[in-house]
Write a protein that holds these residues in place. Structure first.
Motif, PDB file in Angstrom:
ATOM      1  N   LEU A   1      -6.469  -0.786   4.138  1.00 25.42           N
ATOM      2  CA  LEU A   1      -6.702  -1.075   2.703  1.00 25.42           C
ATOM      3  C   LEU A   1      -5.777  -2.238   2.267  1.00 25.42           C
ATOM      4  CD1 LEU A   1      -6.020   2.708   1.269  1.00 25.42           C
ATOM      5  CD2 LEU A   1      -8.194   1.135   1.264  1.00 25.42           C
ATOM      6  N   GLY A   2      -4.663  -2.340   3.188  1.00 25.49           N
ATOM      7  CA  GLY A   2      -3.700  -3.706   2.976  1.00 25.49           C
ATOM      8  C   GLY A   2      -4.692  -4.948   3.213  1.00 25.49           C
ATOM      9  N   ILE A   3      -5.296  -5.003   4.503  1.00 22.38           N
ATOM     10  CA  ILE A   3      -6.133  -5.954   4.929  1.00 22.38           C
ATOM     11  C   ILE A   3      -6.997  -6.230   3.935  1.00 22.38           C
ATOM     12  CG2 ILE A   3      -7.247  -6.860   6.965  1.00 22.38           C
ATOM     13  CD1 ILE A   3      -5.378  -5.286   8.820  1.00 22.38           C
ATOM     14  N   GLN A   4      -7.683  -5.261   3.609  1.00 23.27           N
ATOM     15  CA  GLN A   4      -8.939  -5.455   2.904  1.00 23.27           C
ATOM     16  C   GLN A   4      -8.435  -6.221   1.351  1.00 23.27           C
ATOM     17  OE1 GLN A   4     -11.764  -2.006   2.233  1.00 23.27           O
ATOM     18  NE2 GLN A   4     -10.781  -1.055   3.956  1.00 23.27           N
TER      19      GLN A   4
ATOM     20  N   VAL B   1       0.834  -1.071  -0.064  1.00 30.01           N
ATOM     21  CA  VAL B   1       0.030   0.116  -0.108  1.00 30.01           C
ATOM     22  C   VAL B   1       1.015   1.113  -0.055  1.00 30.01           C
ATOM     23  CG1 VAL B   1      -1.947   1.408   1.089  1.00 30.01           C
ATOM     24  CG2 VAL B   1      -1.684  -1.244   1.346  1.00 30.01           C
ATOM     25  N   GLY B   2       0.508   2.308  -0.906  1.00 29.50           N
ATOM     26  CA  GLY B   2       1.367   3.292  -0.732  1.00 29.50           C
ATOM     27  C   GLY B   2       0.262   4.476  -0.768  1.00 29.50           C
TER      28      GLY B   2
ATOM     29  N   GLN C   1     -14.099   8.680   9.406  1.00 34.23           N
ATOM     30  CA  GLN C   1     -13.524   9.697   8.573  1.00 34.23           C
ATOM     31  C   GLN C   1     -12.322  10.209   9.222  1.00 34.23           C
ATOM     32  OE1 GLN C   1     -16.788  12.217   6.538  1.00 34.23           O
ATOM     33  NE2 GLN C   1     -17.716  11.393   8.437  1.00 34.23           N
ATOM     34  N   MET C   2     -12.000  10.342  10.233  1.00 37.26           N
ATOM     35  CA  MET C   2     -10.832  10.559  11.128  1.00 37.26           C
ATOM     36  C   MET C   2      -9.744   9.648  11.008  1.00 37.26           C
ATOM     37  SD  MET C   2     -12.176  12.143  14.765  1.00 37.26           S
ATOM     38  CE  MET C   2     -13.491  13.639  14.699  1.00 37.26           C
ATOM     39  N   GLU C   3      -9.923   8.460  10.740  1.00 37.51           N
ATOM     40  CA  GLU C   3      -9.198   7.282  10.393  1.00 37.51           C
ATOM     41  C   GLU C   3      -8.353   7.711   9.138  1.00 37.51           C
ATOM     42  OE1 GLU C   3      -9.696   2.967   9.349  1.00 37.51           O
ATOM     43  OE2 GLU C   3      -9.600   2.927  11.253  1.00 37.51           O
ATOM     44  N   THR C   4      -9.163   8.134   7.990  1.00 38.19           N
ATOM     45  CA  THR C   4      -8.408   8.597   6.934  1.00 38.19           C
ATOM     46  C   THR C   4      -7.585   9.413   6.999  1.00 38.19           C
ATOM     47  OG1 THR C   4     -10.166  10.228   6.140  1.00 38.19           O
ATOM     48  CG2 THR C   4     -10.603   7.934   5.590  1.00 38.19           C
TER      49      THR C   4
ATOM     50  N   GLU D   1      -3.193   4.230   9.498  1.00 37.17           N
ATOM     51  CA  GLU D   1      -4.525   3.529   9.752  1.00 37.17           C
ATOM     52  C   GLU D   1      -4.926   3.323   8.435  1.00 37.17           C
ATOM     53  OE1 GLU D   1      -3.396   6.264  11.248  1.00 37.17           O
ATOM     54  OE2 GLU D   1      -3.511   5.880  13.377  1.00 37.17           O
ATOM     55  N   THR D   2      -4.919   4.390   7.460  1.00 40.72           N
ATOM     56  CA  THR D   2      -5.538   4.262   6.107  1.00 40.72           C
ATOM     57  C   THR D   2      -4.912   2.878   5.472  1.00 40.72           C
ATOM     58  OG1 THR D   2      -5.814   6.539   5.944  1.00 40.72           O
ATOM     59  CG2 THR D   2      -5.752   5.168   3.853  1.00 40.72           C
ATOM     60  N   ALA D   3      -3.335   3.061   5.471  1.00 37.24           N
ATOM     61  CA  ALA D   3      -2.580   2.139   4.588  1.00 37.24           C
ATOM     62  C   ALA D   3      -2.907   0.712   5.383  1.00 37.24           C
ATOM     63  CB  ALA D   3      -1.176   2.167   4.716  1.00 37.24           C
TER      64      ALA D   3
END
Length: 452
Positions: free
Chosen positions: A394-397, A219-220, A381-384, A389-391
């Protein structure tokens, strides 16, 4: 004539200034964060990017190689692995890795969960090309040299010393062990009898089986998708391999108690929660967690959530309480954690159980769900705003589903859950088989069979 000339020059200067102002306005216009993009490379690696135009880029490599994949003879091996970066690789030395990263102003961290092993690197955009080359070598070509693995022992022992002084971590480790026994019940830490017993050959064997291209996502955050795909295609030469079959996370239930010399007691009591594959139940339990209480919304602030409000009525002493909601690929945990004075624990636990039983019997109200939705959507939304947290999300998804969910889709899914959905899920989960862990002064902490 002079007046006309001056006026003409003035008009030209004004027009030039207006054009320059328009250009500056265009240059300073905020750049919009782009939606996540995902690609699957021919070797099986999932590549996900989010271009947020940050001056600092983050690259995260996620392997499906957490502690649940350890065998009974290699317990604690992932604890050693997360301490092994950035040791020597087949291309570079330990000194070379550290010096390169420091000279580029990059920082790297390694963490692990029960399902994932995560390598994360932050670096300025200008140095991304050079830094990602080093990261690729670290996460795909570790050497596990004998003398370097031996040198990891002080770090492992330091982690274990910190664990002994952290009862809140011990109780979470304990409730996993009580609930699952094996697989998801494996600790994130090396058991005492395994310290110093993880050989380079054991590390290399685990790596070859579980850290493969098919079990990897990159994830980048803060770079274009085309740029990240090019980097990964050229530099991340992870070994080929198929998704290994993992032991299912079967929920058994049970109790684990650890007596320590302390004035406090820490207790976690859970039932089986929702897995990642059941999106509706995951969201319903996330809303229920907000209703029961997941900590104050303001730093040092109080909370009007159900759990702490009920507990405040049975004691005047200090305590902390929060609902627990943990999701894995094939199971989960839902319940509560409470810490307080040893003398107050019986009343605190009974108070918490009373709230859970009331919800299982009567359900939740529309007003409660409406408030919980606002809190959960704010949290999403705060997580983004946080690149890590975002990476990781997304990586787990990408690893579990082969696709990613945008923030807008997540918010829409939250809005689609009703109070009836939450009530039905709560009744099903709360009435399930329980598991409990307790750490500290347990002189007034009931056993599990005394609570049911």
């Amino acid at each position: 004539m002079r007046t006309t000339t001056v006026a003409s020059i003035g008009r030209r200067l004004y027009a030039t200034q207006a054009a320059a102002a328009k250009q500056i306005d265009t240059l300073h216009r905020p750049l919009q964060r782009e939606a996540p993009k995902i690609s699957r490379l021919s070797n099986g690696i999932q590549v996900v990017s989010v271009e947020n135009y940050s001056p600092v880029s983050k690259v995260v490599a996620v392997y499906n190689a957490g502690s649940r994949f350890e065998s009974s003879s290699s317990l604690g091996l992932t604890h050693v692995l997360r301490n092994a970066a950035p040791l020597a690789t087949k291309d570079t030395t330990y000194f070379g890795n550290v010096r390169t990263l420091e000279s580029l102003g990059a920082s790297m961290t390694v963490s692990s969960t029960r399902e994932q092993l995560v390598f994360s690197m932050d670096v300025t955009r200008d140095n991304l090309d050079a830094a990602i080359h080093t990261l690729a070598s670290i996460v795909t070509k570790p050497a596990f040299k004998d003398w370097e693995v031996k040198d990891l022992l002080p770090r492992v022992r330091l982690d274990l010393a910190h664990l002994q002084e952290s009862p809140h971590i011990q109780v979470i480790e304990g409730v996993h062990a009580a609930a699952f026994r094996h697989a998801l019940g494996h600790s994130l830490y090396t058991p005492d009898f395994m310290v110093g017993r993880h050989s380079p050959a054991m590390l290399a064997e685990f790596w070859s089986q579980h850290c493969t291209a098919e079990r990897m996502s990159i994830v980048g955050v803060g770079m274009s998708h085309a740029q990240l795909v090019e980097y990964v295609t050229k530099q991340f030469k992870a070994a080929a391999g198929e998704q290994a079959n993992a032991e299912k996370g079967k929920f058994f239930g049970g109790e684990q108690r650890t007596l320590t010399f302390s004035a406090l007691a820490h207790v976690a009591l859970v039932t089986e929660g929702a897995s990642h594959g059941n999106a509706k139940a995951v969201i319903a339990l996330a809303l229920l967690q907000k209703i029961l209480g997941s900590g104050p919304q303001l730093k040092y602030g109080a909370t009007a959530a159900a759990l702490p409000s009920a507990m405040a009525k049975v004691t005047s002493g200090p305590f902390t309480a929060t609902a627990l909601n943990v999701n894995y690929s094939d199971s989960g945990l839902f319940g509560f954690y409470v810490a307080g004075q040893a003398a107050d624990m019986a009343s605190l636990i009974q108070s918490a159980l009373g709230e859970f039983r009331a919800i299982a019997k009567s359900g939740v109200s529309e007003a409660q769900v409406k408030t919980a939705k606002q809190q959960l959507k704010a949290a999403v939304q705060m997580e983004t705003e946080g690149s890590m947290e975002t990476a990781l999300s997304l990586g787990i998804q990408a690893l579990h589903n082969g696709e990613v969910v945008s923030t807008e889709e997540a918010l829409k899914a939250i809005d689609g859950i009703t109070a009836s959905d939450v009530s039905l899920t709560a009744k099903s989960v709360i009435n399930g088989k329980p598991a409990m862990a307790a750490v500290g002064n347990l002189s007034n902490t009931p056993h599990l069979d005394q609570l049911l």
